[in-house]
Enzyme design. Sequence first.
Site, PDB file in Angstrom:
ATOM      1  N   THR A 127       0.199  -7.827  -0.584  1.00 28.61           N
ATOM      2  CA  THR A 127       1.342  -8.360   0.156  1.00 28.61           C
ATOM      3  C   THR A 127       0.960  -9.619   0.918  1.00 28.61           C
ATOM      4  OG1 THR A 127       2.722  -7.987   2.116  1.00 28.61           O
ATOM      5  CG2 THR A 127       0.864  -6.515   1.840  1.00 28.61           C
ATOM      6  N   SER A 162       1.228  -4.735  10.609  1.00 29.48           N
ATOM      7  CA  SER A 162       1.599  -3.310  10.696  1.00 29.48           C
ATOM      8  C   SER A 162       0.447  -2.526  10.088  1.00 29.48           C
ATOM      9  CB  SER A 162       2.883  -3.010   9.907  1.00 29.48           C
ATOM     10  OG  SER A 162       2.597  -2.962   8.516  1.00 29.48           O
ATOM     11  N   TYR A 164       0.663  -0.436   7.664  1.00 28.58           N
ATOM     12  CA  TYR A 164       0.817  -0.571   6.206  1.00 28.58           C
ATOM     13  C   TYR A 164       0.118  -1.835   5.716  1.00 28.58           C
ATOM     14  CZ  TYR A 164       3.022  -2.747   2.173  1.00 28.58           C
ATOM     15  OH  TYR A 164       3.224  -3.450   1.008  1.00 28.58           O
ATOM     16  N   HIS A 165       0.405  -2.969   6.394  1.00 28.89           N
ATOM     17  CA  HIS A 165      -0.201  -4.227   5.944  1.00 28.89           C
ATOM     18  C   HIS A 165      -1.725  -4.187   6.102  1.00 28.89           C
ATOM     19  CE1 HIS A 165       4.040  -5.623   6.496  1.00 28.89           C
ATOM     20  NE2 HIS A 165       3.755  -6.210   5.356  1.00 28.89           N
ATOM     21  N   LYS A 168      -3.181  -2.675   3.142  1.00 30.72           N
ATOM     22  CA  LYS A 168      -3.173  -3.583   1.979  1.00 30.72           C
ATOM     23  C   LYS A 168      -4.306  -4.602   2.102  1.00 30.72           C
ATOM     24  CE  LYS A 168      -0.081  -3.242  -0.724  1.00 30.72           C
ATOM     25  NZ  LYS A 168       0.187  -2.305  -1.831  1.00 30.72           N
ATOM     26  N   ASN A 223      18.183  -6.750   1.617  1.00 29.14           N
ATOM     27  CA  ASN A 223      18.967  -5.556   1.236  1.00 29.14           C
ATOM     28  C   ASN A 223      19.815  -5.058   2.402  1.00 29.14           C
ATOM     29  OD1 ASN A 223      17.624  -5.702  -1.145  1.00 29.14           O
ATOM     30  ND2 ASN A 223      16.573  -3.735  -0.977  1.00 29.14           N
TER      31      ASN A 223
END
Length: 369
Positions: A127, A162, A164-165, A168, A223
Amino acid sequence: MYLSSRGDEVAVVDNYFRRRACTELNREPLFHVPNLHRRAALWEAVSGVTVKVHIGDVCDYPFLLEIFQQFQPEAVVHYAEQPAAPYSMMGHKEATFTITNNLISTANVIHAVKETNIDCHIVKLGTMGVYGTPNIDIEEGYLEVEHKGRVHKFLYPKTPGSLYHLTKAQDGDMLFFYCRMWDIRVTDLNQGPVYGLETAESIQHEDLAPIFNYDDIFGTVLNRFLVQAVAGIPLTIYGQGGQTRGYLNIKDTLACVELALRHPADAGQYRVFNQFVETFSVNDLARQVQEAGREMGLDIQVQNLPNPRREAEHHYYCPRHVGLLSLGLNPHYLNRTTLQEMLSKVLHYKNHIQSELVLPKVTWQSAAI
Ligand SMILES: NC(=O)c1ccc[n+]([C@@H]2O[C@H](COP(=O)([O-])OP(=O)(O)OC[C@H]3O[C@@H](n4cnc5c(N)ncnc54)[C@H](O)[C@@H]3O)[C@@H](O)[C@H]2O)c1
């Protein structure tokens, strides 16, 4: 579907984590997505090609190894991670799951490659969020540093925003480590947020559409805006809205993966591509959705909310992205027609929208808001 329609023999592995999490957290997608066996059968009916389906956990090494031994892939595309920043910031359970899932799945893919075919090219979805928003240009993976008269090329410094990041960034470090240790071949695709509701393959049947979340946890910003526009609720901008990121259409993400596969990394090479085609701030996106929607008769308002995340709301942002273009990527850019096509599809499911799912409920400050 994309690769199999181009003559590749494809097997997919998924443990339904995403669907389970959506159900458990009451964040159901806009429309129902049938299970993978049903989708594979449907795809075979419309295209004539078979995609093998394995339901199980990539973190279960014996399960994964057996698939590698039987299928003997020339390449593996590693998508199988917990992909939502808000999910990773919810609490201890979600944090430790994100760490375990994203790092063990990556370690297992690496070991399965080593045990079965060291030349199997690993294409891992990374990412752009690993870089954060540094006050200098973001290079493609590496940065040459001159220090006290000497020069060395390092992995570009990472400042993830974050947990999550962070995982990654860590899975990328792990892959780079094993490139140096075992000469594995790796491409890390540092992807920006993806938008789009259809591909050339998915439009062949309603039940082949990609999953579309619009909630605060799994829904990405565009979205959420599209659904808010259709539901007649204001587009919720976190903070001042100057947060700028690189975006790409779902059609381009497939093309990028294919380009990486057709041009594998060398043995021992940890190759990084920055995978996006254009940058927008959150304010830019809101304005574009407003303009596209107004032409369709939608009355779209905008509302600034206190930012649930800890991030710069005005910053320098100049990421390089030449690798995939030089391999032949032919980008789709976001324009009014694309936005209106997406709005039309969301309008089709208007009565499924649960407006309360869009507002942020997870904060980076540790307590729920
Ligand atoms: N969608 C984006 O905008 C975006 C942007 C940047 C990076 N990415 C990355 O792309 C990849 C795919 O993201 P996505 O948005 O399509 O999310 P997704 O949740 O739809 O895809 C991930 C899939 O992996 C599965 N999975 C997760 N852990 C697994 C495990 N241990 N074993 C087996 N299957 C497992 C999930 O069930 C899900 O189907 C992720 O690695 C994500 O970090 C996505």
